[in-house]
Design a protein around this motif. Structure first.
Motif, PDB file in Angstrom:
ATOM      1  N   LYS A 151     -16.732   0.027  -8.943  1.00 34.37           N
ATOM      2  CA  LYS A 151     -15.357  -0.830  -8.410  1.00 34.37           C
ATOM      3  C   LYS A 151     -13.932   0.067  -9.045  1.00 34.37           C
TER       4      LYS A 151
ATOM      5  N   GLU B  79     -13.393   2.677  -6.125  1.00 35.06           N
ATOM      6  CA  GLU B  79     -13.211   2.252  -4.910  1.00 35.06           C
ATOM      7  C   GLU B  79     -11.959   1.533  -4.953  1.00 35.06           C
ATOM      8  N   GLU B  80     -11.502   0.757  -5.918  1.00 39.46           N
ATOM      9  CA  GLU B  80     -10.350  -0.050  -5.858  1.00 39.46           C
ATOM     10  C   GLU B  80      -9.280   0.637  -6.230  1.00 39.46           C
TER      11      GLU B  80
ATOM     12  N   GLY C  83      -9.948   4.331  -3.430  1.00 39.48           N
ATOM     13  CA  GLY C  83     -10.280   4.156  -2.005  1.00 39.48           C
ATOM     14  C   GLY C  83     -11.481   4.876  -1.777  1.00 39.48           C
TER      15      GLY C  83
ATOM     16  N   LYS D  95     -15.551   5.146  -1.610  1.00 38.80           N
ATOM     17  CA  LYS D  95     -16.597   4.712  -0.636  1.00 38.80           C
ATOM     18  C   LYS D  95     -18.078   5.170  -1.460  1.00 38.80           C
TER      19      LYS D  95
ATOM     20  N   ILE E 236     -21.375   6.145  -0.201  1.00 39.31           N
ATOM     21  CA  ILE E 236     -21.771   6.666   1.139  1.00 39.31           C
ATOM     22  C   ILE E 236     -23.280   6.759   1.071  1.00 39.31           C
TER      23      ILE E 236
ATOM     24  N   LEU F  98     -20.160   8.558  -4.251  1.00 39.98           N
ATOM     25  CA  LEU F  98     -19.183   8.138  -3.546  1.00 39.98           C
ATOM     26  C   LEU F  98     -18.099   9.412  -3.151  1.00 39.98           C
TER      27      LEU F  98
ATOM     28  N   ASP G  55     -13.972   8.633   2.557  1.00 41.68           N
ATOM     29  CA  ASP G  55     -14.549   8.412   3.863  1.00 41.68           C
ATOM     30  C   ASP G  55     -13.864   7.908   5.095  1.00 41.68           C
ATOM     31  N   SER G  56     -12.371   7.702   4.755  1.00 35.05           N
ATOM     32  CA  SER G  56     -11.362   7.214   5.730  1.00 35.05           C
ATOM     33  C   SER G  56     -11.419   8.238   6.902  1.00 35.05           C
TER      34      SER G  56
ATOM     35  N   HIS H 154     -15.034  13.092   6.786  1.00 38.07           N
ATOM     36  CA  HIS H 154     -15.319  11.566   7.232  1.00 38.07           C
ATOM     37  C   HIS H 154     -16.312  11.558   8.191  1.00 38.07           C
TER      38      HIS H 154
ATOM     39  N   GLU I 118      -5.892   6.888   2.033  1.00 34.22           N
ATOM     40  CA  GLU I 118      -6.660   7.440   2.881  1.00 34.22           C
ATOM     41  C   GLU I 118      -6.411   9.058   3.032  1.00 34.22           C
TER      42      GLU I 118
END
Length: 316
Positions: A27, A30-31, A34, A36, A38, A53, A56-57, A63, A163
């Motif tokens: 968390k 991620e928060e 940003g 993710k 994967i 993690l 991955d935008s 990406h 991003e």
């Protein structure tokens, strides 16, 4: 002896950190940044889970790629039960004892805006933003006390776009720069991208990456890159025979390893064999025949895996 492997195709795939509670740590990344998840892998028999993690935008460098075909993935390793063990504590590598691993660096578009957002989220910082022209940096703690360095060109504006963030590099302390420089260049095939000499601090920094230049790159260019490793040398450690850094895998544990994904795992390991590396685990050792581990001069573990984007092996 020539081998069917090309170090120019290698990638500094991931950095592994052990965590106490994966729900909290995942968390956090991620928060706040940003990132993710994967890929996630459960090992029921051995009772641990791996969380991979990455950024991955659509603006991310890698990406949509398979997790083995990327650079600067963050692997969080959770040994089941640690989240409910009040005695369990991570060694972050920066205490007076058990020093070794230093930090990971995330480059951002605006240090000022990123730090403001993180502080609003309750993230703890070590001091304020520091100017190291042309950079600005700030260092915060993740939930396990690992240091995360936020770095940008100047302080930046009042807004930030996660991003555009990059997992820039992982910093490790090394005892003897000559031995370490030789290993990371000649054995792993990395390029020395930039050197910072700091005689006033009695230390030098060496920044490595794959697909580098034959000459050192400008420091600003490092912010746009992923898949870096930085080596920190404090003057004089190489002269002390009794001096040794903590590799993160002896007790107390924390940092686990760096990982390089290669074009052909068998050929790469044959090359390492010819180079007479120090092995922690050969491909043929143990039950897992899909990974190998070699040791750098400070006995940090380097995992070697197949880049599944170049050649299928395990179907990860």
């Amino acid at each position: 002896m020539a081998h069917a492997t090309n170090t120019s195709k290698y990638k500094l795939n991931h950095t592994m950190l052990r965590v106490k509670d994966p729900k909290v740590s995942v968390k956090f990344y991620e928060e706040n940044f940003g990132m993710k998840v994967i890929s996630k892998r459960d090992f029921e028999e051995a009772k641990f889970t791996l969380y991979f993690l990455a950024f991955d935008s659509p603006k991310a460098v890698s990406h949509g790629k398979n997790w083995t075909d990327r650079e600067s993935v963050l692997e969080l390793t959770h040994n089941w039960g640690t989240e409910s063990d009040p005695e369990y504590k991570i060694n972050n590598g920066n205490g007076e004892e058990n020093k070794g691993f230093s930090l990971i660096t995330i480059s951002v578009d605006s240090v000022r805006a990123a730090v403001k957002k993180l502080k609003y989220n309750g993230v703890k910082f070590h001091g304020e933003i520091v100017q190291h022209p042309p950079f600005s940096t700030a260092v915060c703690d993740d939930p396990d006390g690992y240091w995360v360095q936020i770095m940008g060109r100047g302080e930046g504006g009042e807004t930030t776009d996660p991003e555009t963030y990059r997992f820039k590099d992982t910093m490790l302390r090394v005892k003897d720069p000559e031995k370490s420089l030789q290993f990371y260049r000649s054995v792993l095939g990395l390029s020395l991208l930039h050197t910072i000499e700091m005689p006033e601090a009695q230390a030098n920094l060496y920044f490595f990456g794959y697909r580098g230049s034959t000459t050192e790159v400008a420091p600003e260019q490092l912010l746009e890159r992923e898949g870096g490793v930085g080596l920190i040398w404090n003057y004089g450690t190489e002269k002390d025979e009794s001096f040794k850094y903590h590799n993160g895998n002896n007790q107390p544990q924390g940092f686990g390893h760096l990982c390089v994904s290669v074009d052909d795992l068998d050929a790469a390991c044959a090359r390492f064999e010819d180079l007479q590396v120090n092995w922690k685990k050969r491909l043929t050792d143990g039950r897992m025949k899909s990974v190998a581990f070699i040791l750098d001069p400070d006995e940090y573990w380097i995992e070697i895996i197949q880049n599944e984007g170049l050649k299928k092996r395990e179907g990860w």
